[in-house]
Write an enzyme that holds these catalytic residues in place. Sequence first.
Site, mmCIF file in Angstrom:
data_model
loop_
_atom_site.group_PDB
_atom_site.id
_atom_site.type_symbol
_atom_site.label_atom_id
_atom_site.label_comp_id
_atom_site.label_asym_id
_atom_site.label_seq_id
_atom_site.Cartn_x
_atom_site.Cartn_y
_atom_site.Cartn_z
ATOM 1 N N ASN A 8 -6.416 -5.006 -5.343
ATOM 2 C CA ASN A 8 -7.613 -4.457 -4.564
ATOM 3 C C ASN A 8 -7.503 -2.874 -4.651
ATOM 4 O O ASN A 8 -8.453 -2.250 -4.291
ATOM 5 C CB ASN A 8 -7.641 -5.165 -3.336
ATOM 6 C CG ASN A 8 -8.404 -4.404 -2.194
ATOM 7 O OD1 ASN A 8 -9.526 -4.481 -2.278
ATOM 8 N ND2 ASN A 8 -7.758 -3.327 -1.113
ATOM 9 N N TYR A 28 -14.965 6.026 -13.189
ATOM 10 C CA TYR A 28 -14.953 4.730 -12.148
ATOM 11 C C TYR A 28 -15.641 3.665 -12.982
ATOM 12 O O TYR A 28 -15.023 2.546 -13.034
ATOM 13 C CB TYR A 28 -15.666 5.128 -10.834
ATOM 14 C CG TYR A 28 -15.647 3.976 -9.806
ATOM 15 C CD1 TYR A 28 -14.480 3.694 -9.056
ATOM 16 C CD2 TYR A 28 -16.732 2.812 -9.748
ATOM 17 C CE1 TYR A 28 -14.542 2.807 -8.055
ATOM 18 C CE2 TYR A 28 -16.460 1.851 -8.715
ATOM 19 C CZ TYR A 28 -15.411 1.714 -7.884
ATOM 20 O OH TYR A 28 -15.334 0.858 -7.218
ATOM 21 N N ASP A 76 3.260 1.844 -4.969
ATOM 22 C CA ASP A 76 2.019 2.677 -5.887
ATOM 23 C C ASP A 76 1.942 1.971 -6.803
ATOM 24 O O ASP A 76 2.943 1.722 -7.847
ATOM 25 C CB ASP A 76 2.924 4.106 -5.910
ATOM 26 C CG ASP A 76 1.983 5.049 -6.873
ATOM 27 O OD1 ASP A 76 0.846 4.472 -7.372
ATOM 28 O OD2 ASP A 76 2.352 6.131 -6.899
ATOM 29 N N VAL A 77 0.843 1.477 -7.092
ATOM 30 C CA VAL A 77 0.197 0.486 -8.227
ATOM 31 C C VAL A 77 0.310 1.164 -9.592
ATOM 32 O O VAL A 77 0.349 0.455 -10.692
ATOM 33 C CB VAL A 77 -1.256 -0.180 -8.273
ATOM 34 C CG1 VAL A 77 -1.154 -1.100 -6.940
ATOM 35 C CG2 VAL A 77 -2.242 1.252 -8.182
ATOM 36 N N ASP A 123 0.884 -1.263 -0.091
ATOM 37 C CA ASP A 123 0.058 0.092 -0.091
ATOM 38 C C ASP A 123 0.844 1.287 -0.003
ATOM 39 O O ASP A 123 2.074 1.072 0.123
ATOM 40 C CB ASP A 123 -1.003 0.106 1.231
ATOM 41 C CG ASP A 123 -2.325 0.728 1.086
ATOM 42 O OD1 ASP A 123 -2.184 1.718 0.418
ATOM 43 O OD2 ASP A 123 -3.269 0.046 1.404
ATOM 44 N N THR A 155 -16.974 0.676 3.914
ATOM 45 C CA THR A 155 -15.451 1.189 4.113
ATOM 46 C C THR A 155 -15.494 2.553 3.939
ATOM 47 O O THR A 155 -16.248 3.100 3.546
ATOM 48 C CB THR A 155 -14.732 0.351 2.879
ATOM 49 O OG1 THR A 155 -15.000 1.021 1.730
ATOM 50 C CG2 THR A 155 -15.103 -1.156 2.776
ATOM 51 N N LYS A 200 -13.709 0.263 -13.983
ATOM 52 C CA LYS A 200 -13.916 -1.079 -13.266
ATOM 53 C C LYS A 200 -14.639 -1.999 -14.680
ATOM 54 O O LYS A 200 -14.337 -3.188 -14.537
ATOM 55 C CB LYS A 200 -15.084 -0.740 -12.436
ATOM 56 C CG LYS A 200 -14.582 -0.160 -11.212
ATOM 57 C CD LYS A 200 -13.392 -1.090 -10.543
ATOM 58 C CE LYS A 200 -12.997 -0.455 -9.085
ATOM 59 N NZ LYS A 200 -11.853 -1.340 -8.516
ATOM 60 N N ILE A 248 -19.983 -1.474 0.171
ATOM 61 C CA ILE A 248 -19.566 -2.239 1.241
ATOM 62 C C ILE A 248 -19.086 -1.176 2.047
ATOM 63 O O ILE A 248 -18.573 0.097 1.663
ATOM 64 C CB ILE A 248 -18.498 -3.114 0.695
ATOM 65 C CG1 ILE A 248 -18.594 -4.149 -0.574
ATOM 66 C CG2 ILE A 248 -17.762 -3.729 1.866
ATOM 67 C CD1 ILE A 248 -19.782 -4.670 -0.337
#
Length: 250
Positions: free
Chosen positions: A89, A156, A63-64, A37, A191, A160, A189
Amino acid sequence: MIELSTGTAIVTGGAGGIGAATALKLAEAGAHVVIADRANVGGETLAESLRKDGWAASYHLLDVTQESSWDELIEGIKALPPLRVLVNNAGIATWGNDVETETISGWDKMIAINQTGVWLGMRAVAAPMRAAGGGSIINLASVLATVGGYGEEIAYHASKGAVRSMTKSAAIHWATEGIRVNSVHPGYIATPMSLEGLDDWHESRILGNTPMGRMGTPEEVASVIAFLASAGSAYMTGSEIYVDGGYTAV
Ligand SMILES: NC(=O)c1ccc[n+]([C@@H]2O[C@H](COP(=O)([O-])OP(=O)(O)OC[C@H]3O[C@@H](n4cnc5c(N)ncnc54)[C@H](O)[C@@H]3O)[C@@H](O)[C@H]2O)c1
């Protein structure tokens, strides 16, 4: 067959939310969990608390969106057990920003993290997973990969939707090599991602459009991810699983 108990599992964005719940589930299944992360989001603290509870866990900065960051991660975990699982994720979301109001900078940031980051992750683990004799990649998509939601979050949706179809392309590419790739599609969800900035208008519609009448928990998504990581899903690749309280059934 994937033996989690003899392998390493990377969870990107593993410091919080669905990622943290997934890290715990995979650790309980016997994997050495690598929480990957950004800086200062609690990854080291979580790894430490998992270790205190007797699980095998470590934190690595990632850092993805950066190729070099993936290279450093793969290099940094070389001494760990063979890499058998990647959970892509890490992600970001916004409320609003529809087809007319989205900006180039907002679009580019979302695509870089949610879409390019997933591709870079799959590419980075190919060699170590092949060397390990196979593995399982689980990509976090969303119900918004396939339905229009509330006519917002154009970037987004784009990111996705791409995760959903990239998953199928990669699954076919590796189908005979024992590297399986599946996508998980959460509904709403509870979060930080979905709760921060949630207003009454969205909350009442989300709950009204979810037949179960409630948000899901991170653990309810993590247990499905853990199933896809395990040998119990050995004949599944290129599949998409919805964990959405019935949101897409309506
Ligand atoms: N929460 C929901 O309702 C929901 C619904 C559908 C899909 N999802 C997806 O599930 C995944 C996890 O979501 P969450 O709700 O746990 O979100 P969250 O905001 O709680 O956690 C996301 C994690 O990703 C990390 N991250 C962000 N950018 C990063 C980067 N560039 N490099 C590395 N790490 C980065 C963050 O630091 C954070 O730890 C996301 O891909 C999200 O799009 C969530």
